[in-house]
Structures are given as structure tokens and as C-alpha cells.
Scaffold this motif. Structure first.
Motif, PDB file in Angstrom:
ATOM      1  N   GLY A  51     -17.013  27.965 -18.665  1.00  0.00           N
ATOM      2  CA  GLY A  51     -18.026  27.930 -17.818  1.00  0.00           C
ATOM      3  C   GLY A  51     -18.568  26.551 -17.608  1.00  0.00           C
ATOM      4  O   GLY A  51     -19.423  26.319 -16.779  1.00  0.00           O
ATOM      5  N   PHE A  52     -17.829  25.798 -18.130  1.00  0.00           N
ATOM      6  CA  PHE A  52     -17.811  24.176 -17.522  1.00  0.00           C
ATOM      7  C   PHE A  52     -16.970  23.898 -16.514  1.00  0.00           C
ATOM      8  O   PHE A  52     -17.176  22.739 -15.703  1.00  0.00           O
ATOM      9  CB  PHE A  52     -17.848  23.298 -18.736  1.00  0.00           C
ATOM     10  N   VAL A  53     -15.833  24.552 -16.225  1.00  0.00           N
ATOM     11  CA  VAL A  53     -14.911  23.822 -15.403  1.00  0.00           C
ATOM     12  C   VAL A  53     -14.605  24.855 -13.972  1.00  0.00           C
ATOM     13  O   VAL A  53     -14.906  26.158 -14.303  1.00  0.00           O
ATOM     14  CB  VAL A  53     -13.411  23.985 -16.259  1.00  0.00           C
ATOM     15  N   LYS A  54     -14.506  24.136 -13.011  1.00  0.00           N
ATOM     16  CA  LYS A  54     -14.580  25.339 -11.772  1.00  0.00           C
ATOM     17  C   LYS A  54     -13.116  25.075 -11.197  1.00  0.00           C
ATOM     18  O   LYS A  54     -12.754  26.059 -10.289  1.00  0.00           O
ATOM     19  CB  LYS A  54     -15.455  24.394 -10.463  1.00  0.00           C
ATOM     20  N   ASN A  55     -12.388  24.317 -11.374  1.00  0.00           N
ATOM     21  CA  ASN A  55     -10.618  24.287 -10.959  1.00  0.00           C
ATOM     22  C   ASN A  55      -9.785  24.170 -12.100  1.00  0.00           C
ATOM     23  O   ASN A  55     -10.074  23.789 -13.091  1.00  0.00           O
ATOM     24  CB  ASN A  55     -10.719  22.881 -10.250  1.00  0.00           C
ATOM     25  N   TYR A  56      -8.694  24.749 -11.760  1.00  0.00           N
ATOM     26  CA  TYR A  56      -7.551  24.560 -12.549  1.00  0.00           C
ATOM     27  C   TYR A  56      -6.184  24.256 -12.056  1.00  0.00           C
ATOM     28  O   TYR A  56      -5.741  24.716 -10.721  1.00  0.00           O
ATOM     29  CB  TYR A  56      -7.336  26.021 -13.292  1.00  0.00           C
ATOM     30  N   VAL A  57      -5.801  23.226 -12.552  1.00  0.00           N
ATOM     31  CA  VAL A  57      -4.497  22.392 -11.930  1.00  0.00           C
ATOM     32  C   VAL A  57      -3.508  22.397 -12.826  1.00  0.00           C
ATOM     33  O   VAL A  57      -3.457  22.176 -14.078  1.00  0.00           O
ATOM     34  CB  VAL A  57      -4.885  21.093 -11.627  1.00  0.00           C
ATOM     35  N   PHE A  58      -2.059  22.565 -12.354  1.00  0.00           N
ATOM     36  CA  PHE A  58      -0.981  22.753 -13.415  1.00  0.00           C
ATOM     37  C   PHE A  58      -0.008  21.920 -12.817  1.00  0.00           C
ATOM     38  O   PHE A  58       0.207  21.533 -11.639  1.00  0.00           O
ATOM     39  CB  PHE A  58      -0.346  24.139 -13.375  1.00  0.00           C
ATOM     40  N   LEU A  59       0.315  20.872 -13.804  1.00  0.00           N
ATOM     41  CA  LEU A  59       1.314  19.657 -13.501  1.00  0.00           C
ATOM     42  C   LEU A  59       2.718  20.310 -14.014  1.00  0.00           C
ATOM     43  O   LEU A  59       2.855  20.255 -15.219  1.00  0.00           O
ATOM     44  CB  LEU A  59       0.749  18.626 -14.189  1.00  0.00           C
ATOM     45  N   LEU A  60       3.699  20.258 -13.313  1.00  0.00           N
ATOM     46  CA  LEU A  60       5.082  20.478 -13.836  1.00  0.00           C
ATOM     47  C   LEU A  60       6.141  19.445 -13.464  1.00  0.00           C
ATOM     48  O   LEU A  60       6.150  18.914 -12.038  1.00  0.00           O
ATOM     49  CB  LEU A  60       5.605  21.840 -13.070  1.00  0.00           C
ATOM     50  N   ALA A  61       6.844  19.096 -14.416  1.00  0.00           N
ATOM     51  CA  ALA A  61       7.622  17.928 -14.238  1.00  0.00           C
ATOM     52  C   ALA A  61       9.220  18.502 -14.235  1.00  0.00           C
ATOM     53  O   ALA A  61       9.622  18.847 -15.522  1.00  0.00           O
ATOM     54  CB  ALA A  61       7.539  16.893 -15.320  1.00  0.00           C
ATOM     55  N   GLY A  62      10.029  18.511 -13.298  1.00  0.00           N
ATOM     56  CA  GLY A  62      11.217  18.838 -13.227  1.00  0.00           C
ATOM     57  C   GLY A  62      12.327  17.574 -13.481  1.00  0.00           C
ATOM     58  O   GLY A  62      12.252  16.751 -12.826  1.00  0.00           O
ATOM     59  N   ILE A  63      12.701  17.848 -14.619  1.00  0.00           N
ATOM     60  CA  ILE A  63      13.646  16.797 -15.099  1.00  0.00           C
ATOM     61  C   ILE A  63      14.836  16.914 -14.888  1.00  0.00           C
ATOM     62  O   ILE A  63      15.556  18.108 -14.999  1.00  0.00           O
ATOM     63  CB  ILE A  63      13.777  16.842 -16.701  1.00  0.00           C
ATOM     64  N   VAL A  64      15.668  15.948 -14.003  1.00  0.00           N
ATOM     65  CA  VAL A  64      16.863  16.107 -13.527  1.00  0.00           C
ATOM     66  C   VAL A  64      17.903  15.599 -14.517  1.00  0.00           C
ATOM     67  O   VAL A  64      17.868  14.416 -15.066  1.00  0.00           O
ATOM     68  CB  VAL A  64      17.137  15.109 -12.419  1.00  0.00           C
TER      69      VAL A  64
END
Length: 315
Positions: free
Chosen positions: A147-160
Motif C-alpha cells: 500500500g506504500f509502493v506504487k512502482n516495482y523495478v527489477f535489476l538483473l546483472a548478467g555476469i559474463v
């Protein structure tokens, strides 16, 4: 003794390498045109290196050979136990994936994009792929701050890694894989009416990649709260667990906190919670007007048994 230890272990690795090559070309028989020639070469190498290894052990046994075999054997046994630990943990995480992914429809579609408000509070998740750990972290955070958050962001690190260094095609496949995983998170969130997006980067250092992703998220969504999941095995409460598992999430948490941002590490118990209550040895004080909304039925019922003098029971 160190020279003997070095020479014996060098020829152990040479022998294992030649044995692996021989097995490889034997498996390629009939498929590769030059398999027979290369099998002969690797087999000769196997015979030569194995002969040198055995002669060195026999000739130098009293000069340090026995010590080499002892140390190498201990290392092998230790490595086997570590390998078995990761195999068991991998089995548990696969079971977690099967359990959590059951809530995701097989034909889930991203749906129409939902507007993101960069001025609103945003939940940012460090995820590796679309799996049970990431979904568990997402749902736990949504239950806590939905109820407090309006956006959802996902961070993905592709490790070479070593596989991606084989060529540009492997790197491109890694990018496609990472973007596909990010789109699955977005599709799931949109199906639940949650505006979502993802950012991805690629590099050889996971911590650096995650830190740079966090900086990007902060630029786009200044009111960000970060989340990361951490696998917890309640049956492995010892120092060995911390040695065998990296502390990347704690390192990122420390760096973000120094920059003035909050990050919560969500525990994901693969064996469930411990059924044993934590013992309390210190005296506990509380205000006299403390009123619980819902008392524990087991504690609230009158009992004919004598009260225990254990401080944990009184608390």
C-alpha cells in the motif's frame, strides 16, 4: 617436501586432463572425422603422465610423497563435502522454484504497460532470474509495503563468465536470456495490476554491476526502497554456511546505506522455520498498559499445571 607435493599434484592434474580428453574423444567416435587420431594422442598422453605420476609417488614416498597423498586426500574429501552441500541446496531451491512458479500462469502475457510514477515510492528488487527466490522476495515485499509502493523495478546483472567469453554470439544469448527473465517479472506484475519495469547490465564483477544498477534505479526513481532475497537453511546454522555462501547482498546493503538509501534482505527459508522457540535468559520488562490485539491461545488458557520458573516461559 614442497617440491614433491608440487610435482605429484601437477601430474595428478595432467593425468586427469588426459583422461578427460580420452573420454571426450571416445564419446565423439563416429561423429568427428579425426576422433580416432586424437583419441590415440590423448591416450598416449594419459599413459605417459600416469606413469610419471606413479613413478614419482613410488620414488619419493619417503621424501614427502606420503604427506602429499595425505594432504591431497583431505582436500579431495573436503571438496566432495562442499560439492554435496551445493547439490543439496540446489535441490531445495529447485523445489522452491516449482512451488512458487505454480502461482504463475504458463501463458502469462505482459499486457498493456501501466504508467510508472517516478515521484512515487518504488520497490526495487535485485534478482538473478525468474525463479522462486525472486518471486518469494517480491510477494513478501508486496505484502509488507504494497500500500506504500506504487512502482516495482527489477535489476538483473548478467555476469559474463567463461562460457560467454567464447564469442559475441554467447554474449548476445546472455542478453536475450536476461531480458527474457526481466520481461517475465514485468508480465507477472502487470497481471496483478502492479506497474513494473526492469534494468539490466553486463559485466564480470557482480557487486559492481549491482551497484551500478542501483545507481540507475535511483536516478529514475529517487524514492526507491531496495530488496534482495537470501536463502536460509534453518538446519545449517553454523559458520560453514557463511563461508560457503557469498555475502553480496550485505555488501550492497552497506554501500546503499552509506548513500542514504534503505535496503531490506528478505530471508527465504528452504526448510521452513525452526519449530523450537528461542530461549530467553535476560529479564524482560514491558509497560503495564501493553495490550495484545490477539493473544496466543496456548498461553491465554488457564492451566492446572504448576507455572514454570523458566524466564522464557514467563516472558
Amino acid at each position: 617436501m614442497l617440491v614433491v607435493l608440487y610435482s605429484i599434484n601437477v601430474f595428478i592434474t595432467f593425468t586427469l586432463t588426459m583422461a578427460g580428453l580420452s573420454r571426450h574423444w571416445w564419446g565423439q567416435r563416429g561423429q568427428h572425422p579425426a576422433w580416432a587420431k586424437r583419441l590415440v594422442v590423448s591416450s598416449i598422453g594419459l599413459v605417459v603422465t600416469a606413469s610419471i605420476l606413479l613413478i614419482t609417488i613410488f620414488e619419493k614416498f619417503d621424501a614427502g610423497g606420503w604427506f602429499t597423498l595425505l594432504v591431497t586426500g583431505i582436500v579431495i574429501v573436503l571438496a566432495w563435502f562442499i560439492y554435496r552441500h551445493y547439490q543439496e541446496l540446489g535441490k531445495l531451491t529447485r523445489e522452491l522454484d516449482e512451488t512458487m512458479l505454480d502461482i504463475v500462469p504458463e501463458d502469462i502475457q505482459p499486457g498493456p504497460p501501466l504508467p510508472l510514477d517516478p515521484r512515487a515510492n518504488t520497490a526495487v528488487f535485485f534478482v538473478h532470474r525468474f525463479d522462486g527466490l525472486g518471486l518469494h522476495t517480491l510477494l513478501t515485499a508486496h505484502r509488507m509495503v504494497g500500500g506504500f509502493v506504487k512502482n516495482y523495478v527489477f535489476l538483473l546483472a548478467g555476469i559474463v563468465g567463461q562460457g560467454e567469453f567464447k564469442g559475441r554470439k554467447a554474449v548476445e544469448q546472455l542478453k536475450v536470456y536476461v531480458e527474457t527473465e526481466g520481461n517475465q517479472y514485468v508480465a507477472f506484475c502487470r497481471s496483478q495490476g502492479m506497474p513494473a519495469t526492469w534494468f539490466a547490465t553486463y559485466g564480470t564483477d557482480r557487486i559492481q554491476a549491482m551497484e551500478e544498477l542501483a545507481n540507475v534505479a535511483i536516478r529514475y526513481f529517487p524514492q526507491s526502497i531496495f530488496f534482495a532475497g537470501r536463502v536460509i537453511d534453518s538446519k545449517q546454522r553454523n559458520a560453514i554456511w557463511s563461508i560457503l555462501h557469498d555475502e553480496v547482498s550485505f555488501i550492497i546493503q552497506d554501500r546503499l546505506q552509506h548513500d542514504g538509501f534503505s535496503m531490506m534482505i528478505v530471508p527465504v527459508h528452504v526448510h521452513g522455520f525452526s519449530s523450537q522457540l528461542t530461549s530467553i535468559s535476560l529479564p524482560i520488562s514491558m509497560p503495564p498498559d501493553l495490550e495484545l490485539v490477539q493473544a496466543d491461545p496456548a498461553r491465554s488458557k488457564p492451566s492446572s499445571e504448576p507455572q514454570s520458573h523458566d524466564p522464557a516461559f514467563r516472558s
